[in-house]
Design a protein around this motif. Structure first.
Motif, mmCIF file in Angstrom:
data_model
loop_
_atom_site.group_PDB
_atom_site.id
_atom_site.type_symbol
_atom_site.label_atom_id
_atom_site.label_comp_id
_atom_site.label_asym_id
_atom_site.label_seq_id
_atom_site.Cartn_x
_atom_site.Cartn_y
_atom_site.Cartn_z
ATOM 1 N N GLY A 277 38.639 39.921 13.440
ATOM 2 C CA GLY A 277 39.084 40.636 14.765
ATOM 3 C C GLY A 277 39.029 39.772 16.020
ATOM 4 O O GLY A 277 39.162 40.351 17.335
ATOM 5 N N ILE B 96 44.067 40.308 11.861
ATOM 6 C CA ILE B 96 42.959 40.863 12.352
ATOM 7 C C ILE B 96 41.487 40.808 11.314
ATOM 8 O O ILE B 96 40.612 40.298 11.512
ATOM 9 N N ILE C 257 52.094 49.313 18.735
ATOM 10 C CA ILE C 257 51.244 48.180 18.911
ATOM 11 C C ILE C 257 51.750 47.428 20.219
ATOM 12 O O ILE C 257 51.322 46.973 20.989
ATOM 13 N N GLU C 258 52.997 47.344 20.253
ATOM 14 C CA GLU C 258 53.600 46.600 21.386
ATOM 15 C C GLU C 258 53.420 47.317 22.606
ATOM 16 O O GLU C 258 52.949 46.509 23.834
ATOM 17 N N ILE D 192 43.687 47.770 17.676
ATOM 18 C CA ILE D 192 45.303 47.483 17.204
ATOM 19 C C ILE D 192 44.944 48.007 15.851
ATOM 20 O O ILE D 192 45.894 48.706 15.333
ATOM 21 N N GLN D 193 44.115 47.630 15.217
ATOM 22 C CA GLN D 193 43.736 48.273 13.680
ATOM 23 C C GLN D 193 43.713 49.624 13.471
ATOM 24 O O GLN D 193 44.279 50.166 12.787
ATOM 25 N N ILE E 278 43.842 44.509 25.078
ATOM 26 C CA ILE E 278 43.547 45.373 23.648
ATOM 27 C C ILE E 278 42.752 44.570 22.716
ATOM 28 O O ILE E 278 43.391 43.489 22.541
ATOM 29 N N ALA F 69 41.427 43.605 18.917
ATOM 30 C CA ALA F 69 42.058 43.545 17.577
ATOM 31 C C ALA F 69 41.641 44.916 16.744
ATOM 32 O O ALA F 69 42.573 45.491 16.266
ATOM 33 N N ILE G 237 49.669 46.652 23.775
ATOM 34 C CA ILE G 237 49.386 45.134 24.590
ATOM 35 C C ILE G 237 49.959 44.971 25.659
ATOM 36 O O ILE G 237 49.466 44.395 26.595
ATOM 37 N N ILE H 38 47.578 50.707 13.550
ATOM 38 C CA ILE H 38 47.749 50.767 12.472
ATOM 39 C C ILE H 38 47.614 52.134 11.667
ATOM 40 O O ILE H 38 48.212 52.446 10.981
ATOM 41 N N GLN I 36 51.266 39.894 19.472
ATOM 42 C CA GLN I 36 52.597 39.894 19.895
ATOM 43 C C GLN I 36 53.460 38.864 19.336
ATOM 44 O O GLN I 36 54.737 39.187 18.885
#
Lengths: 244, 244
Positions: free
Chosen positions: B84, B79, A75-76, A91-92, A86, A88, A79, A95, B92
């Motif tokens: 979202g 999220i 994730i980091e 990012i999901q 990026i 959300a 970003i 995960i 972060q």
């Protein structure tokens, strides 16, 4: 059936990830999927790889090893490499990638099951592994190998001190202990340092952080195999040559 | 100095988080900081709390307990509750919150040090705790209590089976084992189930997932204290009343 007094090795210990079952390939797959996810942001695969590596190493002291730490580092890296662009929803997705690493099938390495079953007839077997405790327990249960191992140690790091504490806890003499693993840094060097024996079995990919070299003065207790099918014969040879 | 044969308890085991040192308060602080971070998106604190709780519980089978799992759940809650809209820079920030949980100072509960030091003179002490292995090792080292505990077990879950395996591994008779902790569900019920003794010490906050009730038929092996300062006297009383 233990034949005490005839055996050089009281305990044979195995690393788990990439020694008993495949692991790094799942990390590499996740990294490839991450690069694919970030490509539309104009980030190339090499940039992702470099960022992920430096973030993972920087996070080691706080987050340690394992798939949850890796997911946070992914994730980091997402970003950082997208300069915060990026979305959300992506990012999901990262995960989700991380969670799939925590639920994938366990695939044993070649010759794993028969080698472990055979050595368990003559020796006490142990697993010594890093990673998330729950994930390693899950993988061991799914591996079908649990019955062969008398002891399983999940540790946060594999230093000489950690191996020394394990041997002390179980009353194992260092000169009667051998460790098999795919990382010179984590499975081989600390064990040689203690005066124990080590069998290196390279995996086709390895995390760069684990790369290291074996000092010449310990070479007589250092062995190398290509696959687990060679281990029973090697152990027999080591015991025949080195028992007084 | 152990006086074997005179003691009811062979081993006194402690939960760690919120029994020896403060933990849940750090989770609550992180959750409050998360709510503050999400307020500008028009999300209220209760919505954050509800989302986080259902996501954490849903993630338990995959991610388990501990601060890394909690951090991933916080990100998912961010999220979800912002539909979202959350910016990468704020994600972060959530990761930073999670990392600060993995490096905060260890604050012992009241009377902890003197109680543990006193009981260590008469009994073998053990820690049985959930959470991230590395984080629990860090907290134990920082606590200054390491010298008093003969055994530390970090487990992925606290079921009856897990306690049973620990007692078996160390050759401890269930009727000579007592567990002290702040969670009825994790520290008390499985231990009573085994025929062991349990001392419940409520912490001022508890994660809703840990709440449960003690069955009436085990009440004679169930005790409750307000703080650790009361434990040495309680143990003495239990031993005097129940030794045959």
């Amino acid at each position: 059936m233990h034949k005490e007094g005839k055996m050089l090795f009281e305990t044979i210990a195995f690393d788990a990830d990439d020694t008993l079952w495949h692991s790094e390939s799942h990390y590499q797959d996740a990294q490839a999927a991450l690069a694919e996810l970030l490509a539309p942001y104009g980030v190339d695969a090499e940039t992702v790889q470099d960022a992920l590596y430096h973030i993972e190493v920087a996070n080691l002291p706080t987050l340690g090893y394992g798939a949850k730490a890796f997911t946070l580092s992914m994730i980091e890296a997402s970003i950082e490499t997208t300069s915060g662009r990026i979305r959300a929803a992506d990012i999901q997705q990262v995960i989700r990638l991380g969670k799939s690493m925590l639920s994938h099938d366990v695939q044993l390495l070649d010759h794993c099951h028969e080698t472990v079953a055979r050595l368990a007839q003559s020796h006490a077997l142990m697993i010594i592994t890093k990673g998330d405790l729950m994930d390693q327990e899950r993988k061991l249960a799914a591996s079908g190998l649990g019955q062969y191992f008398q002891r399983v140690e999940v540790v946060s790091d594999k230093s000489t001190e950690v191996y020394s504490a394990i041997l002390k806890k179980h009353g194992i003499a260092p000169e009667r202990f051998v460790m098999i693993g795919n990382s010179i840094r984590s499975d081989i060097l600390p064990v040689l340092d203690l005066g124990s024996w080590a069998v290196y079995m390279p995996y086709h990919v390895i995390w760069a952080h684990e790369v290291a070299e074996v000092p010449v003065e310990t070479q007589e207790r250092f062995f190398e195999i290509d696959h687990l099918g060679q281990l029973p014969e090697l152990v027999e040879r080591m015991e025949n040559e080195h028992i007084s």
